[in-house]
Design a protein around this motif. Structure first.
Motif, PDB file in Angstrom:
ATOM      1  N   PHE A 142     -10.828   0.634 -17.237  1.00 29.54           N
ATOM      2  CA  PHE A 142     -10.369  -0.382 -17.783  1.00 29.54           C
ATOM      3  C   PHE A 142     -10.562  -1.057 -16.951  1.00 29.54           C
ATOM      4  O   PHE A 142     -10.873  -0.732 -15.683  1.00 29.54           O
ATOM      5  N   PRO A 143     -10.933  -1.955 -17.041  1.00 33.06           N
ATOM      6  CA  PRO A 143     -11.825  -3.359 -16.212  1.00 33.06           C
ATOM      7  C   PRO A 143      -9.965  -3.517 -15.506  1.00 33.06           C
ATOM      8  O   PRO A 143      -8.812  -3.675 -16.193  1.00 33.06           O
ATOM      9  N   GLY A 144      -9.984  -3.310 -14.389  1.00 42.58           N
ATOM     10  CA  GLY A 144      -8.983  -4.404 -13.367  1.00 42.58           C
ATOM     11  C   GLY A 144      -9.551  -4.671 -11.690  1.00 42.58           C
ATOM     12  O   GLY A 144     -10.802  -4.811 -11.572  1.00 42.58           O
ATOM     13  N   THR A 145      -9.016  -4.180 -10.802  1.00 40.94           N
ATOM     14  CA  THR A 145      -9.098  -4.423  -9.307  1.00 40.94           C
ATOM     15  C   THR A 145      -8.782  -3.667  -8.694  1.00 40.94           C
ATOM     16  O   THR A 145      -8.246  -2.590  -9.023  1.00 40.94           O
ATOM     17  N   VAL A 146     -10.089  -2.888  -7.869  1.00 41.16           N
ATOM     18  CA  VAL A 146      -9.527  -2.262  -7.030  1.00 41.16           C
ATOM     19  C   VAL A 146      -8.664  -2.125  -6.099  1.00 41.16           C
ATOM     20  O   VAL A 146      -8.346  -2.962  -4.946  1.00 41.16           O
ATOM     21  N   VAL A 147      -7.007  -1.707  -5.792  1.00 46.00           N
ATOM     22  CA  VAL A 147      -6.097  -2.071  -5.328  1.00 46.00           C
ATOM     23  C   VAL A 147      -6.002  -0.621  -3.861  1.00 46.00           C
ATOM     24  O   VAL A 147      -4.893  -1.525  -3.149  1.00 46.00           O
ATOM     25  N   HIS A 148      -6.568   0.313  -3.933  1.00 43.43           N
ATOM     26  CA  HIS A 148      -6.501   1.281  -3.000  1.00 43.43           C
ATOM     27  C   HIS A 148      -7.901   1.963  -2.419  1.00 43.43           C
ATOM     28  O   HIS A 148      -7.623   2.836  -3.794  1.00 43.43           O
ATOM     29  N   LYS A 190       1.029  -1.662   0.110  1.00 47.70           N
ATOM     30  CA  LYS A 190       0.022  -0.003  -0.043  1.00 47.70           C
ATOM     31  C   LYS A 190       0.571   1.241   0.178  1.00 47.70           C
ATOM     32  O   LYS A 190       0.657   1.937  -0.680  1.00 47.70           O
ATOM     33  N   GLN A 191       1.947   1.661   0.929  1.00 48.16           N
ATOM     34  CA  GLN A 191       2.700   1.968   0.660  1.00 48.16           C
ATOM     35  C   GLN A 191       3.939   2.566  -0.852  1.00 48.16           C
ATOM     36  O   GLN A 191       3.536   3.994  -0.848  1.00 48.16           O
ATOM     37  N   GLY A 192       3.303   1.811  -1.286  1.00 44.42           N
ATOM     38  CA  GLY A 192       4.450   2.049  -2.972  1.00 44.42           C
ATOM     39  C   GLY A 192       3.560   2.022  -3.878  1.00 44.42           C
ATOM     40  O   GLY A 192       3.733   2.757  -4.541  1.00 44.42           O
ATOM     41  N   GLN A 215      -5.638  -1.251 -10.493  1.00 42.99           N
ATOM     42  CA  GLN A 215      -4.851  -1.946 -11.122  1.00 42.99           C
ATOM     43  C   GLN A 215      -5.435  -2.852 -12.257  1.00 42.99           C
ATOM     44  O   GLN A 215      -5.775  -3.770 -12.195  1.00 42.99           O
ATOM     45  N   HIS A 216      -4.139  -3.048 -13.361  1.00 45.20           N
ATOM     46  CA  HIS A 216      -4.917  -3.606 -14.305  1.00 45.20           C
ATOM     47  C   HIS A 216      -3.621  -4.692 -15.246  1.00 45.20           C
ATOM     48  O   HIS A 216      -2.593  -4.480 -14.043  1.00 45.20           O
TER      49      HIS A 216
END
Length: 213
Positions: free
Chosen positions: A133-139, A3-5, A153-154
């Protein structure tokens, strides 16, 4: 640590990836390529009409490793390029992150005295923010100057950032499709929109115009 990154991804100035770099002619290709600022494995491979994996392997590298400015890369001979099947996808049209087009209030910039790693839309009639874009919620988080924001993130190391949200309507880990609702803008600010591929910044305005490979 992850998450920090991701936070650093937008907090470093929320430097330009030159999408309009000169194209290398396909005829009489040299046997080496000098890396310039903003180059990525995907961008160089696209100019040379070769897959990024093939290019990296020829240089004893992987596409997960960073490139360095002025680094000299060996590239396949023209005959070899012809015989290499392309592993990259065609141009993908990116979904507009708002319901309707709004004027860009502040453009993408790599100027050292005024860097801006994304684009800032003017606050207009569009308040609904959508995934491009399709993807994932990472933060999902809050940052001064950017209000509530979402990072998706894609594929191929691509991330998209959506800032200045009043309400967020997704949660971390959620899978989204292009044009899925992410949240609602604040009343006094337009959408902040940023695209990163690994550690390189893409110019969102150009990607919106030309699509993404």
């Amino acid at each position: 640590m992850r998450k920090q990154g991701l936070i650093v991804l937008i907090s470093m100035g929320l430097t330009q990836f030159p999408m309009s770099a000169k194209q290398t002619p396909k005829q009489n290709l040299p046997h080496a390529y000098r890396v310039t600022k903003g180059d990525t494995w995907y961008g160089i491979a696209r100019k040379l009409n070769v897959s990024p994996e093939t290019l990296a392997k020829l240089n004893g590298r992987t596409i997960g490793e960073n490139l360095f400015e002025n680094e000299k890369l060996q590239i396949p001979k023209h005959e070899a390029i012809k015989s290499v099947p392309s592993e990259t996808k065609g141009i993908q049209k990116i979904a507009y992150p708002l319901l309707q087009k709004e004027r860009i209030q502040k453009k993408f910039s790599e100027l050292t005295y005024d860097p801006h790693k994304g684009i800032q839309f003017q606050r207009g009639n569009s308040s609904l923010v959508r995934a491009s874009f399709p993807g994932t919620v990472v933060h999902v988080d809050y940052m001064d100057g950017y209000e509530n924001f979402v990072i998706l993130q894609h594929e191929n190391g691509l991330y998209s950032v959506y800032g200045n949200l009043d309400r967020i309507q997704v949660t971390e880990g959620q899978q989204v499709k292009a044009k899925d609702r992410l949240g609602i803008l604040t009343k006094d600010k337009g959408l902040y929109f940023q695209l990163n591929q690994n550690k390189s910044n893409l110019n969102p305005e150009l990607v919106l115009q030309r699509g993404y490979e």
